[in-house]
Scaffold this active site. Structure first.
Site, PDB file in Angstrom:
ATOM      1  N   LYS A 132       6.030  -2.492   2.567  1.00  0.00           N
ATOM      2  CA  LYS A 132       7.489  -2.478   2.578  1.00  0.00           C
ATOM      3  C   LYS A 132       8.078  -3.877   2.382  1.00  0.00           C
ATOM      4  O   LYS A 132       7.417  -4.896   2.569  1.00  0.00           O
ATOM      5  CB  LYS A 132       8.001  -1.850   3.875  1.00  0.00           C
ATOM      6  CG  LYS A 132       7.826  -0.336   3.897  1.00  0.00           C
ATOM      7  CD  LYS A 132       8.477   0.314   5.097  1.00  0.00           C
ATOM      8  CE  LYS A 132       8.403   1.842   4.984  1.00  0.00           C
ATOM      9  NZ  LYS A 132       8.997   2.517   6.158  1.00  0.00           N
ATOM     10  N   ARG A 155       0.906   5.279   8.935  1.00  0.00           N
ATOM     11  CA  ARG A 155       1.214   5.948   7.664  1.00  0.00           C
ATOM     12  C   ARG A 155       1.103   4.907   6.561  1.00  0.00           C
ATOM     13  O   ARG A 155       1.859   3.931   6.543  1.00  0.00           O
ATOM     14  CB  ARG A 155       2.616   6.555   7.723  1.00  0.00           C
ATOM     15  CG  ARG A 155       3.042   7.290   6.450  1.00  0.00           C
ATOM     16  CD  ARG A 155       4.458   7.815   6.582  1.00  0.00           C
ATOM     17  NE  ARG A 155       4.892   8.525   5.377  1.00  0.00           N
ATOM     18  CZ  ARG A 155       5.454   7.928   4.318  1.00  0.00           C
ATOM     19  NH1 ARG A 155       5.636   6.609   4.324  1.00  0.00           N
ATOM     20  NH2 ARG A 155       5.817   8.646   3.261  1.00  0.00           N
TER      21      ARG A 155
END
Length: 272
Positions: free
Chosen positions: A221, A255
């Site tokens: 991210k 995740r």
């Protein structure tokens, strides 16, 4: 710390890894990478072989500023992939990354096992009742705003206490509906600045007070690569560092796009 997936009790006291399978053309890291049945099967088999316990399928891109698509288009992307994976991997535990109750219900009926809702029940008034009816594990994420506007100046007085309060309120509603298996996700990158993301990561252990397993999704991210001045493609090492911090702070599920490296992080942290 166990959840019931299709009649199998999964013990989360040893952290587990959830592999990401995006069937979208525009996800921030791997959008459009997997285009056909062969691609979906090959990537799923790779992640399962590397140690993924769950496979999370997303058919609606939730990257900042992503294009909004209809429920019908999301279903047309999602259902064939769910059916394909269940047929080829009968024991698979599929998580459905969607905020729409109809999408998750049809996907669960097609053989999926878990609901992963980025809106925490805020974008579909029928979601909580659907979860209660289906009685499957529910991942409840915090997001300020929507994917289309969430990164346009997110504001909090105290991001940690506000996100904890959000979960406390939503968990109360779910427990009133007798939903047993709820997993919380603080929503890194979903309506948070870089500094707010790191404030949450630093204080992640406080969320254990909510008595619900924690899922962490920081894989590749912008909170990682913007800090380092790199890109999502160069953020694997940074992802492993952040995953390790999350594990040390009590995370139960990672995740990730890169399963092998996440499983290695779990193995090393478990050795401590």
């Amino acid at each position: 710390m166990t959840i019931n997936c299709k009649g199998t009790l999964i013990d989360l006291t040893t952290p587990k890894v959830m592999g990401i399978l995006n069937v979208t053309p525009d996800s921030f890291f791997d959008g459009g990478k997997y285009k056909n049945e062969h691609d979906f099967l090959a990537q799923t088999e790779k992640m399962l072989n590397e140690g993924a316990t769950f496979i999370d399928i997303g058919a609606y891109s939730s990257r900042p500023g992503a294009k909004h698509i209809s429920e019908e288009e999301e279903l047309q992307r999602m259902l064939p992939v769910v059916e394909l994976l269940v047929k080829n991997f009968p024991e698979i535990f599929i998580s459905i990354d969607s905020f729409r109750s109809r999408v998750v219900e049809e996907s669960i009926n097609a053989g999926a096992a878990i609901i992963n809702d980025i809106s925490g029940g805020k974008m579909d008034v029928n979601m909580f009742e659907t979860v209660a009816k289906l009685q499957v594990p529910y991942i409840m994420m915090h997001m300020q705003g929507t994917p289309q506007n969430m990164q346009k100046n997110p504001e909090y007085e105290n991001v940690v206490t506000e996100v904890i309060s959000f979960f406390a309120e939503q968990l109360f509603k779910l427990r009133q509906l007798k939903v047993n298996d709820v997993i919380i996700d603080v929503g890194f990158g979903f309506g948070k600045t870089v500094d707010q993301n790191y404030e949450l990561l630093k204080n992640l252990s406080l969320f254990n007070s909510l008595d619900a397993p924690i899922l962490t999704g920081v894989s590749r991210k912008s909170m990682l690569y913007k800090l380092l001045g790199t890109s999502a493609q160069e953020a694997l090492n940074a992802t492993t560092v952040a995953n390790t911090i999350a594990l040390l702070n009590g995370t139960h599920i990672l995740r990730v796009h890169d399963v092998k490296e996440a499983v290695e992080a779990v193995t090393i942290v478990n050795q401590l």
